[in-house]
Design a protein around this motif. Structure first.
Motif, PDB file in Angstrom:
ATOM      1  N   LYS A 125      50.838  10.040  20.893  1.00 25.22           N
ATOM      2  CA  LYS A 125      49.519  10.161  21.514  1.00 25.22           C
ATOM      3  C   LYS A 125      48.977  11.582  21.500  1.00 25.22           C
ATOM      4  O   LYS A 125      47.779  11.782  21.347  1.00 25.22           O
ATOM      5  N   ALA A 126      49.818  12.578  21.678  1.00 23.37           N
ATOM      6  CA  ALA A 126      49.353  13.967  21.739  1.00 23.37           C
ATOM      7  C   ALA A 126      49.345  14.653  20.372  1.00 23.37           C
ATOM      8  O   ALA A 126      48.906  15.788  20.253  1.00 23.37           O
ATOM      9  N   ALA A 127      49.803  13.972  19.340  1.00 26.70           N
ATOM     10  CA  ALA A 127      49.973  14.598  18.030  1.00 26.70           C
ATOM     11  C   ALA A 127      48.672  15.124  17.448  1.00 26.70           C
ATOM     12  O   ALA A 127      48.658  16.215  16.868  1.00 26.70           O
ATOM     13  N   ALA A 128      47.595  14.401  17.572  1.00 26.05           N
ATOM     14  CA  ALA A 128      46.329  14.840  16.985  1.00 26.05           C
ATOM     15  C   ALA A 128      45.842  16.135  17.640  1.00 26.05           C
ATOM     16  O   ALA A 128      45.431  17.078  16.949  1.00 26.05           O
ATOM     17  N   ARG A 129      45.894  16.206  18.965  1.00 28.72           N
ATOM     18  CA  ARG A 129      45.448  17.409  19.680  1.00 28.72           C
ATOM     19  C   ARG A 129      46.372  18.587  19.369  1.00 28.72           C
ATOM     20  O   ARG A 129      45.912  19.719  19.221  1.00 28.72           O
ATOM     21  N   MET A 130      47.664  18.330  19.259  1.00 25.87           N
ATOM     22  CA  MET A 130      48.606  19.400  18.925  1.00 25.87           C
ATOM     23  C   MET A 130      48.363  19.926  17.508  1.00 25.87           C
ATOM     24  O   MET A 130      48.348  21.136  17.278  1.00 25.87           O
ATOM     25  N   ALA A 131      48.161  19.027  16.566  1.00 27.92           N
ATOM     26  CA  ALA A 131      47.909  19.440  15.186  1.00 27.92           C
ATOM     27  C   ALA A 131      46.593  20.209  15.078  1.00 27.92           C
ATOM     28  O   ALA A 131      46.510  21.201  14.345  1.00 27.92           O
ATOM     29  N   VAL A 144      47.260  23.714  16.294  1.00 20.31           N
ATOM     30  CA  VAL A 144      47.981  24.492  15.280  1.00 20.31           C
ATOM     31  C   VAL A 144      47.018  24.909  14.168  1.00 20.31           C
ATOM     32  O   VAL A 144      46.997  26.076  13.751  1.00 20.31           O
ATOM     33  N   ALA A 145      46.207  23.982  13.680  1.00 19.21           N
ATOM     34  CA  ALA A 145      45.255  24.294  12.607  1.00 19.21           C
ATOM     35  C   ALA A 145      44.262  25.364  13.041  1.00 19.21           C
ATOM     36  O   ALA A 145      43.968  26.293  12.276  1.00 19.21           O
ATOM     37  N   ALA A 146      43.744  25.263  14.252  1.00 19.66           N
ATOM     38  CA  ALA A 146      42.796  26.258  14.759  1.00 19.66           C
ATOM     39  C   ALA A 146      43.458  27.631  14.879  1.00 19.66           C
ATOM     40  O   ALA A 146      42.861  28.659  14.541  1.00 19.66           O
ATOM     41  N   HIS A 147      44.698  27.665  15.347  1.00 19.83           N
ATOM     42  CA  HIS A 147      45.436  28.927  15.488  1.00 19.83           C
ATOM     43  C   HIS A 147      45.658  29.571  14.119  1.00 19.83           C
ATOM     44  O   HIS A 147      45.451  30.773  13.958  1.00 19.83           O
ATOM     45  N   TYR A 148      46.074  28.785  13.156  1.00 23.22           N
ATOM     46  CA  TYR A 148      46.304  29.313  11.812  1.00 23.22           C
ATOM     47  C   TYR A 148      45.014  29.836  11.201  1.00 23.22           C
ATOM     48  O   TYR A 148      44.996  30.898  10.590  1.00 23.22           O
ATOM     49  N   ALA A 149      43.918  29.107  11.363  1.00 18.95           N
ATOM     50  CA  ALA A 149      42.640  29.537  10.808  1.00 18.95           C
ATOM     51  C   ALA A 149      42.136  30.809  11.493  1.00 18.95           C
ATOM     52  O   ALA A 149      41.681  31.744  10.830  1.00 18.95           O
ATOM     53  N   ALA A 150      42.221  30.866  12.812  1.00 21.68           N
ATOM     54  CA  ALA A 150      41.718  32.016  13.562  1.00 21.68           C
ATOM     55  C   ALA A 150      42.514  33.285  13.286  1.00 21.68           C
ATOM     56  O   ALA A 150      41.974  34.389  13.385  1.00 21.68           O
ATOM     57  N   ASN A 151      43.780  33.143  12.927  1.00 20.03           N
ATOM     58  CA  ASN A 151      44.650  34.302  12.711  1.00 20.03           C
ATOM     59  C   ASN A 151      44.968  34.557  11.240  1.00 20.03           C
ATOM     60  O   ASN A 151      45.812  35.406  10.936  1.00 20.03           O
ATOM     61  N   GLY A 152      44.309  33.823  10.353  1.00 18.84           N
ATOM     62  CA  GLY A 152      44.521  34.019   8.924  1.00 18.84           C
ATOM     63  C   GLY A 152      45.970  33.867   8.501  1.00 18.84           C
ATOM     64  O   GLY A 152      46.479  34.666   7.712  1.00 18.84           O
ATOM     65  N   LEU A 153      46.623  32.840   9.007  1.00 19.53           N
ATOM     66  CA  LEU A 153      48.050  32.660   8.749  1.00 19.53           C
ATOM     67  C   LEU A 153      48.352  31.825   7.516  1.00 19.53           C
ATOM     68  O   LEU A 153      49.510  31.519   7.248  1.00 19.53           O
ATOM     69  N   GLY A 154      47.355  31.445   6.770  1.00 20.18           N
ATOM     70  CA  GLY A 154      47.594  30.713   5.553  1.00 20.18           C
ATOM     71  C   GLY A 154      47.333  29.220   5.685  1.00 20.18           C
ATOM     72  O   GLY A 154      47.004  28.724   6.755  1.00 20.18           O
ATOM     73  N   PRO A 155      47.493  28.515   4.578  1.00 15.86           N
ATOM     74  CA  PRO A 155      47.191  27.082   4.559  1.00 15.86           C
ATOM     75  C   PRO A 155      48.279  26.250   5.250  1.00 15.86           C
ATOM     76  O   PRO A 155      49.429  26.672   5.355  1.00 15.86           O
ATOM     77  N   LEU A 156      47.853  25.095   5.691  1.00 16.13           N
ATOM     78  CA  LEU A 156      48.747  24.115   6.301  1.00 16.13           C
ATOM     79  C   LEU A 156      48.712  22.827   5.504  1.00 16.13           C
ATOM     80  O   LEU A 156      47.669  22.471   4.956  1.00 16.13           O
ATOM     81  N   ARG A 157      49.792  22.141   5.487  1.00 18.62           N
ATOM     82  CA  ARG A 157      49.871  20.793   4.912  1.00 18.62           C
ATOM     83  C   ARG A 157      50.581  19.937   5.930  1.00 18.62           C
ATOM     84  O   ARG A 157      51.337  20.433   6.763  1.00 18.62           O
ATOM     85  N   GLY A 158      50.343  18.629   5.863  1.00 14.11           N
ATOM     86  CA  GLY A 158      51.095  17.764   6.761  1.00 14.11           C
ATOM     87  C   GLY A 158      50.448  16.416   6.980  1.00 14.11           C
ATOM     88  O   GLY A 158      49.487  16.053   6.314  1.00 14.11           O
ATOM     89  N   ALA A 159      51.001  15.717   7.939  1.00 10.51           N
ATOM     90  CA  ALA A 159      50.502  14.391   8.293  1.00 10.51           C
ATOM     91  C   ALA A 159      50.743  14.169   9.783  1.00 10.51           C
ATOM     92  O   ALA A 159      51.746  14.601  10.344  1.00 10.51           O
ATOM     93  N   VAL A 160      49.788  13.505  10.411  1.00 13.07           N
ATOM     94  CA  VAL A 160      49.886  13.180  11.834  1.00 13.07           C
ATOM     95  C   VAL A 160      49.538  11.713  11.994  1.00 13.07           C
ATOM     96  O   VAL A 160      48.533  11.235  11.460  1.00 13.07           O
ATOM     97  N   VAL A 161      50.383  10.983  12.697  1.00  9.57           N
ATOM     98  CA  VAL A 161      50.159   9.564  12.955  1.00  9.57           C
ATOM     99  C   VAL A 161      49.965   9.374  14.453  1.00  9.57           C
ATOM    100  O   VAL A 161      50.783   9.803  15.252  1.00  9.57           O
ATOM    101  N   THR A 162      48.863   8.762  14.817  1.00  7.44           N
ATOM    102  CA  THR A 162      48.558   8.530  16.216  1.00  7.44           C
ATOM    103  C   THR A 162      47.752   7.250  16.350  1.00  7.44           C
ATOM    104  O   THR A 162      47.412   6.610  15.343  1.00  7.44           O
ATOM    105  N   ARG A 163      47.443   6.903  17.564  1.00 11.97           N
ATOM    106  CA  ARG A 163      46.659   5.685  17.790  1.00 11.97           C
ATOM    107  C   ARG A 163      45.266   5.816  17.236  1.00 11.97           C
ATOM    108  O   ARG A 163      44.643   6.785  17.223  1.00 11.97           O
TER     109      ARG A 163
END
Length: 79
Positions: A51-57, A60-79
């Protein structure tokens, strides 16, 4: 006893406590201190489920973008 539409002081306290608890558990508030501040070596993969996976992902994506930490890849499964 207060009339209709009027909350007792105890109710206001409980509402404030509930809101504080929800805010404290929000991934946008509690996750960033545990995320990297420098670009990690190699590829970063984000996997999540639940249930919390989408908000957590999203956090993480916002943090990486705001800090220029590079690209992300992955998958999130939620309701």
């Amino acid at each position: 006893m207060p009339g209709p539409g009027v909350r007792a002081p105890e109710s206001e306290l409980l509402i404030r406590l509930f809101r504080a608890g929800v805010a404290a558990a929000d991934p946008a508030n509690c996750l960033p201190p545990f995320l990297p501040v420098a670009p990690p070596a190699g590829r970063t993969l984000v996997l999540g489920a639940g249930k919390a996976a989408a908000r957590m992902a999203a956090t993480v994506a916002a943090h990486y973008a705001a800090n220029g930490l590079g690209p992300l890849r992955g998958a999130v499964v939620t309701r």
